[in-house]
Write a protein that holds these residues in place. Structure first.
Motif, mmCIF file in Angstrom:
data_model
loop_
_atom_site.group_PDB
_atom_site.id
_atom_site.type_symbol
_atom_site.label_atom_id
_atom_site.label_comp_id
_atom_site.label_asym_id
_atom_site.label_seq_id
_atom_site.Cartn_x
_atom_site.Cartn_y
_atom_site.Cartn_z
ATOM 1 N N LEU A 166 -17.694 -5.471 9.911
ATOM 2 C CA LEU A 166 -18.612 -4.436 9.432
ATOM 3 C C LEU A 166 -18.224 -4.110 7.995
ATOM 4 C CD1 LEU A 166 -20.871 -2.335 10.159
ATOM 5 C CD2 LEU A 166 -19.013 -0.742 10.641
ATOM 6 N N ARG A 167 -19.175 -4.267 7.090
ATOM 7 C CA ARG A 167 -18.862 -4.091 5.669
ATOM 8 C C ARG A 167 -19.655 -2.925 5.087
ATOM 9 N NH1 ARG A 167 -20.509 -5.980 0.571
ATOM 10 N NH2 ARG A 167 -18.772 -6.404 -0.848
ATOM 11 N N LEU A 168 -18.947 -2.029 4.401
ATOM 12 C CA LEU A 168 -19.565 -0.907 3.694
ATOM 13 C C LEU A 168 -19.323 -1.089 2.207
ATOM 14 C CD1 LEU A 168 -18.175 2.029 5.889
ATOM 15 C CD2 LEU A 168 -20.367 0.909 6.133
ATOM 16 N N HIS B 190 -25.759 6.608 11.975
ATOM 17 C CA HIS B 190 -26.727 5.866 12.789
ATOM 18 C C HIS B 190 -26.704 4.377 12.459
ATOM 19 C CE1 HIS B 190 -28.610 9.023 15.071
ATOM 20 N NE2 HIS B 190 -28.885 9.737 13.993
ATOM 21 N N LEU B 191 -26.593 4.041 11.181
ATOM 22 C CA LEU B 191 -26.569 2.630 10.790
ATOM 23 C C LEU B 191 -25.324 1.929 11.340
ATOM 24 C CD1 LEU B 191 -27.830 2.724 7.081
ATOM 25 C CD2 LEU B 191 -29.032 1.843 9.082
ATOM 26 N N VAL B 192 -24.182 2.589 11.252
ATOM 27 C CA VAL B 192 -22.940 1.998 11.774
ATOM 28 C C VAL B 192 -23.054 1.780 13.278
ATOM 29 C CG1 VAL B 192 -20.496 2.436 12.179
ATOM 30 C CG2 VAL B 192 -21.476 2.881 9.926
ATOM 31 N N ARG B 193 -23.549 2.770 13.999
ATOM 32 C CA ARG B 193 -23.698 2.645 15.449
ATOM 33 C C ARG B 193 -24.678 1.520 15.791
ATOM 34 N NH1 ARG B 193 -22.047 7.536 18.135
ATOM 35 N NH2 ARG B 193 -23.585 7.243 19.781
ATOM 36 N N ASN B 194 -25.741 1.395 15.002
ATOM 37 C CA ASN B 194 -26.731 0.341 15.243
ATOM 38 C C ASN B 194 -26.106 -1.044 15.039
ATOM 39 O OD1 ASN B 194 -29.800 -0.343 15.498
ATOM 40 N ND2 ASN B 194 -29.100 -1.491 13.720
ATOM 41 N N ILE C 288 -15.592 6.499 14.009
ATOM 42 C CA ILE C 288 -16.817 6.151 14.735
ATOM 43 C C ILE C 288 -16.678 4.765 15.354
ATOM 44 C CG2 ILE C 288 -19.301 5.725 14.488
ATOM 45 C CD1 ILE C 288 -19.278 7.723 12.166
ATOM 46 N N VAL C 289 -16.142 3.830 14.569
ATOM 47 C CA VAL C 289 -15.982 2.460 15.052
ATOM 48 C C VAL C 289 -14.968 2.403 16.198
ATOM 49 C CG1 VAL C 289 -15.179 0.154 14.418
ATOM 50 C CG2 VAL C 289 -16.708 1.400 12.890
#
Length: 685
Positions: free
Chosen positions: A433-435, A406-410, A369-370
């Motif tokens: 970006l941290r998960l 959705h959160l990653v895209r946001n 996605i990224v």
């Protein structure tokens, strides 16, 4: 096992191969790899290629062939892992994943022409080997080359052909293995059977037609490619059942030809010809059982696990009813009941643990996605992952994929800035970006955070007022402004794109998380970034709840929503008119909602001082107070879906069966408070 079952196993192996390959590719991109890393990717692509050919998925087989060829060059050191080549491998992996999605019937066939050409171009662009000048060697008075050749290959030593021994496990036939097909493939490589081992064949009364008893030893020409021989056994479950080695053969032995493609009824079995072989290459006795490797796993149909969980739930209910019956009849069996309760809980925990999966299966989707977002936005993002081994119920895992996307895209589209803007602010050009995932009590918390610009609260409030979401003169706290991004139709995008702008993404996130019985919170600092935390239940099958009575009804309130319970003095609860009441709880006036009033029940306690007030937290309406008649107990209950057995009821999340056999409804706190809940008021300091 039917062909569909075998194909289903292939699909599962594809998913496992893609997961391991993506992990290896991410390690290569991060510069944390060795020779085994590229081998991992090669093996995954090679296995997918073999299965694709077996099932007739020709486009997938053709693409994996090009991909595998390039990986082979990298593996042999003919191509260096330069940044452009790593990006090409990542792109090829994405196309491969699309091919696998297509054969599963979950997407369209990808157009891979451009990627195949890029793979071919990378092969042709490989630098040619630099010729090395031969060193000058002084003349010798004797023929050294002839002497070395004579020592290396004396004329009386027979050629070392390939010796292949294959002994299927007893249950291989039941799992779709077909030794005859393997023999035919080896015959195509020039193989001949020199020994058939029938020592394991039982007498007729012990014969199982679905079991494998025979073993074979084959001879293949020395010129045969070992890689091609190994490829024949790609789908053999136990690699230990196959031995491939160089060996000398007795030329006087009569070879048994491998089976031809024509199948005929077998005649009476003659005595199998044997060949005297050196002790060094003797196979171990067939009767000795193979040891099961530590950590061995089996695949189980999900429907069977669901059935197991349902049965364990019924056992929990039956155990509760038995305990209630014994206590009601005055039969004392305290120790036995305690043991039964402990065993039932352990069985329940074990059944739920079988359904648990690591959250890594969801996190693994994020890199792709990224990559797509980087290509469309021009931003650069580095991904950090923590706690990907944290386990969660499979049902929850399957349903958090969309909110996480959705959160990653946001975060990438709205949070992380362009490289030039970040450099101007003194930040690294590459955003972070941290998960993360971790257990907290009976819940799991998944966090998605970035180091971007944070939430522009002035802009958010202005847009919300412009769209009528809040009054133009509204005075809201930072937390309340942050929650506005979850409003339906809200978006801060300046123009609609294929990434954002329609105001549906974050609204979907909150709805899906709430549907799982979870909560989402935001923390944001302007110029430093934002963090979204999803607090989710570990399972949707069992809930820890407080058993309460309201009138003549019994309800369950999930403990995840409960903050505290209290009994006020008369007069502490104040009326605000129109039937609304509030209570001052440490500086905040919270609405007091009678569950009986909300659900239209009669005969309930109307005076708050005579009942019990339970303070609850919700995402949509903040904190509130639910008034009940009394608290009966606190216990773990099995959730039964009302939608499956009846229909959806507003304010009710499900039902359960109590120990006395009665059905108790599990309250949907979010929906119940949302039926009528004024904004909480704060005392002036």
């Amino acid at each position: 096992m039917s062909p569909d079952d075998i194909q289903s196993i292939f699909f599962q192996e594809c998913e496992e191969g893609l997961a391991s390959a993506e992990t290896a590719l991410m390690a290569i991109k991060a510069g944390e790899h060795d020779g085994e890393t590229i081998n991992t990717i090669f093996r995954a692509v090679h296995s997918i290629k073999g299965g694709a050919g077996a099932f007739g998925f020709n486009p997938l087989q053709a693409f994996t062939h090009h991909f595998e060829t390039l990986l082979d060059k990298v593996r042999d050191g003919e191509l260096s892992l330069t940044p452009p080549l790593v990006e090409l491998l990542m792109g090829a992996f994405d196309v491969l994943a699309d091919h696998v999605t297509a054969i599963r019937g979950e997407g369209d066939q990808p157009d891979d022409a451009a990627m195949e050409q890029a793979l071919r171009d990378a092969l042709t662009a490989a630098p040619a080997a630099v010729p090395v000048a031969a060193p000058v060697v002084p003349e010798l008075s004797f023929d050294l080359a002839a002497m070395m050749a004579e020592l290396a290959a004396p004329a009386d030593v027979p050629a070392q052909d390939w010796r292949v021994a294959f002994t299927p496990a007893a249950g291989d036939l039941a799992h779709g293995s077909e030794p005859l097909l393997l023999m035919r493939e080896l015959a195509a490589l020039g193989g001949q059977v020199v020994r058939a081992d029938a020592d394991r064949v039982p007498t007729l009364d012990g014969f199982d037609p679905d079991a494998a008893y025979m073993g074979w030893t084959l001879r293949l020409p020395a010129a045969a490619d070992r890689a091609l021989i190994e490829e024949v056994f790609d789908f053999v479950a136990d690699p230990a059942s196959v031995t491939i080695e160089r060996a000398a053969f007795d030329e006087s032995a009569v070879a048994v030809p491998a089976p031809t493609p024509v199948l005929q009824s077998p005649p009476a079995a003659p005595a199998a010809p044997t060949v005297a072989e050196p002790p060094a290459v003797q196979a171990p006795p067939a009767a000795k059982p193979a040891k099961v490797a530590a950590g061995a796993t089996i695949r189980v149909d999900l429907e069977k696990l669901d059935r197991l969980v349902d049965l364990v739930g019924e056992l929990v209910i039956t155990q509760s009813m038995l305990s209630q019956r014994l206590v009601s009849n005055g039969l004392a069996a305290v120790e036995e009941l305690a043991d039964l309760d402990q065993l039932t809980r352990e069985l329940q925990d074990s059944a739920m643990a079988i359904r648990a999966q690591p959250v890594k299966s969801v996190f693994s989707r994020v890199p792709r996605i990224v990559r797509e977002l980087e290509a469309s936005t021009g931003k650069r993002v580095q991904i950090e992952v923590e706690g990907e081994a944290t386990e969660l119920d499979k049902t929850v895992i399957e349903r958090i994929g969309e909110p996480l996307t959705h959160l990653v895209r946001n975060c990438v589209d709205h949070g992380i800035e362009l490289p030039a803007d970040r450099l101007a602010k003194g930040k690294p050009a590459e955003g972070r970006l941290r998960l993360s995932a971790e257990h907290k009590g009976s819940r799991i918390v998944i966090s998605v955070s970035d180091d971007g610009a944070g939430i522009d609260r002035e802009r958010v409030l202005a847009i919300a007022a412009e769209r009528g979401i809040v009054p133009a003169d509204a005075r809201l706290s930072d937390e309340e402004i942050d929650q506005l991004i979850f409003a339906p139709g809200f978006s801060t995008a300046r123009e609609v794109s294929n990434i954002s702008g329609r105001g549906v993404g974050m609204d979907v996130v909150r709805q899906n998380v709430q549907a799982l019985g979870g909560r989402i919170t935001i923390q944001s600092r302007p110029g430093e970034g934002s963090s979204f935390a999803l607090a989710l239940p570990l399972t949707l099958a069992i809930v820890d709840g407080m058993v309460v009575s309201v009138g003549d009804q019994t309800y369950i309130i999930p403990l995840t929503h409960i903050v505290e319970s209290l009994r006020p003095e008369r007069g502490q609860v104040q009326s605000t008119g129109l039937g609304n009441r509030v209570l001052n709880v440490r500086g905040s006036f919270l609405p007091v909602l009678g569950i009986g009033d909300q659900l239209g029940l009669s005969g309930t306690v109307s005076e708050p001082s005579e009942g019990v007030l339970i303070v609850v937290e919700t995402e949509s309406a903040g904190s509130a107070i639910l008034m009940v008649d009394a608290i009966i107990d606190q216990r773990q209950v099995v959730i039964k879906s009302l939608e499956t057995h009846y229909q959806q009821v507003e304010g009710v999340a499900g039902a359960t069966i109590l120990g006395d056999g009665r059905v108790a409804l599990i309250l949907d706190v979010e929906g119940l408070v949302g039926l009528r809940a004024p904004m909480p008021l704060r005392c002036a300091s």
